[in-house]
Write a protein that holds these residues in place. Structure first.
Motif, short mmCIF file in Angstrom:
data_model
loop_
_atom_site.label_atom_id
_atom_site.label_comp_id
_atom_site.label_asym_id
_atom_site.label_seq_id
_atom_site.Cartn_x
_atom_site.Cartn_y
_atom_site.Cartn_z
N ASP A 31 29.50 -40.32 26.20
CA ASP A 31 29.62 -38.88 26.15
C ASP A 31 31.06 -38.54 26.56
O ASP A 31 31.77 -39.40 27.09
CB ASP A 31 28.58 -38.29 27.12
CG ASP A 31 28.78 -36.82 27.35
OD1 ASP A 31 28.88 -36.08 26.38
OD2 ASP A 31 28.84 -36.41 28.53
N ASP A 33 32.51 -34.89 27.93
CA ASP A 33 32.64 -34.02 29.10
C ASP A 33 31.73 -34.48 30.24
O ASP A 33 30.52 -34.64 30.06
CB ASP A 33 32.25 -32.58 28.73
CG ASP A 33 33.24 -31.98 27.75
OD1 ASP A 33 34.28 -31.49 28.19
OD2 ASP A 33 32.97 -32.05 26.52
N GLY A 34 32.31 -34.69 31.38
CA GLY A 34 31.52 -35.12 32.54
C GLY A 34 31.29 -36.62 32.58
O GLY A 34 30.71 -37.14 33.52
N THR A 35 31.73 -37.31 31.53
CA THR A 35 31.56 -38.76 31.47
C THR A 35 32.93 -39.45 31.41
O THR A 35 33.24 -40.30 32.23
CB THR A 35 30.69 -39.15 30.25
OG1 THR A 35 29.42 -38.53 30.40
CG2 THR A 35 30.52 -40.65 30.15
N ASP A 216 26.18 -37.62 31.08
CA ASP A 216 25.90 -36.88 32.32
C ASP A 216 24.94 -35.70 32.16
O ASP A 216 24.51 -35.13 33.15
CB ASP A 216 27.21 -36.32 32.89
CG ASP A 216 27.75 -35.18 32.04
OD1 ASP A 216 27.87 -35.38 30.82
OD2 ASP A 216 28.01 -34.10 32.59
N ASP A 217 24.64 -35.31 30.92
CA ASP A 217 23.95 -34.03 30.76
C ASP A 217 22.51 -34.21 30.27
O ASP A 217 22.10 -35.31 29.91
CB ASP A 217 24.75 -33.14 29.80
CG ASP A 217 24.61 -31.67 30.14
OD1 ASP A 217 23.68 -31.31 30.90
OD2 ASP A 217 25.42 -30.87 29.63
N ASP A 220 21.87 -35.92 26.99
CA ASP A 220 21.97 -37.38 26.96
C ASP A 220 20.63 -38.05 27.26
O ASP A 220 20.44 -39.23 26.96
CB ASP A 220 23.04 -37.87 27.93
CG ASP A 220 24.42 -37.34 27.57
OD1 ASP A 220 24.85 -37.57 26.42
OD2 ASP A 220 25.06 -36.68 28.41
#
Ligand SMILES: [Mg+2]
Length: 272
Positions: A31, A33-35, A216-217, A220
């Motif tokens: 992923d 964003d955030g990963t 992260d979301d 996922d």
């Protein structure tokens, strides 16, 4: 079962790398964003570091690895952010897949474009009237970001979006992510089904392969679900509510993992 900390036990980690060393092919799903990049106040600020870009380029050049970026962002957006050629990219939560110079779009989604555009225009007006709301038209999906909305107004925004979208139900549905609302076609499709499609497209089953998925979301989770026990599923962040088998705490720990496999020696060194 709650996830296990990926770096928690040295022996377990050594086994993971051993397994990756012994397969012919690794499908590495990441992923964005955030990963790969920490989440920022505005999506446009989540810019990849030169170091991470280099790492991705090196991974993508390895024969053994098929690198797949799996994101909710629009294709043009993620493509520009990554600035890398010849990547396989699953964008718009799986509604679009770019691979080997080809583009696949979910056939049902194309038909819904006029309707999605109309709704997107209306939501844009909302975004313009409330300063802290950011509306992103991603062609096949619309994202409403409320990260910068004052806490006491979040529900107002959520209700407004819901009531504006209502007219388009059941053709669209609203899903909830990290400080975002996503308005998307109401069809059974997600990152998980897109992951399966990628594996079929690349004839994964013909080889002894391993799939790795890091994300992260909530979106996922669909991928964690379809990949199951035989894969390495890693949730980024400390929330225990996940179907992933493992977790890492932050994007730095994702990069740490990628650095080990980019060298191709699959060695876990507790000092490094
Ligand atoms: Mg993410």
């Amino acid at each position: 079962m709650p996830p296990t900390y990926l770096y928690g036990k040295e022996r377990a980690l050594k086994n993971i790398f051993k397994k990756l060393e012994n397969v012919q092919k690794i499908f590495l799903f990441l992923d964005y964003d955030g990963t790969l990049v920490p989440i920022r106040k505005l999506p446009a600020l989540a810019v990849i570091s030169p170091e991470t870009r280099k790492l991705l380029r090196q991974l993508s050049e390895q024969k053994k690895i098929t690198l797949v970026i799996s994101t909710g962002r629009a294709h043009a957006d993620i493509n520009r952010l990554l600035g890398l050629k010849n990547l396989t990219i699953v964008s718009n939560h799986g509604f679009q897949i770019h691979y080997k110079g080809k583009t696949w779009v979910h056939p049902k989604v194309n038909k819904m474009l006029p309707l999605l555009n109309e709704l997107s225009r209306k939501l844009n007006v909302l975004g313009k009237s409330i300063n802290s709301v950011l509306v992103e038209n991603k062609k096949y999906t619309v994202t409403v970001h409320y990260r910068n909305v004052p806490v006491d107004q979040i529900n107002v925004v959520k209700n407004l979006v819901a009531s504006m979208s209502e007219k388009y139900f059941p053709f669209v549905k609203i899903t909830y992510g990290k400080k975002v609302l996503e308005i998307r076609p109401n069809i059974v499709w997600n990152k998980g089904l897109a992951v399966q499609k990628v594996l079929r497209t690349f004839h994964a089953q013909k080889k002894k392969y391993s799939a790795v998925y890091m994300g992260d979301d909530t979106t996922d989770e669909d991928a964690f679900k379809v990949l199951g026990r035989n894969s390495l599923t890693v949730k980024v962040g400390s929330s225990k509510k996940t179907l992933a088998k493992y977790f890492v705490r932050n994007t730095d720990e994702v990069l740490q993992f990628l650095k080990i496999i980019v060298n191709g020696n699959y060695q876990w060194n507790s000092d490094g």
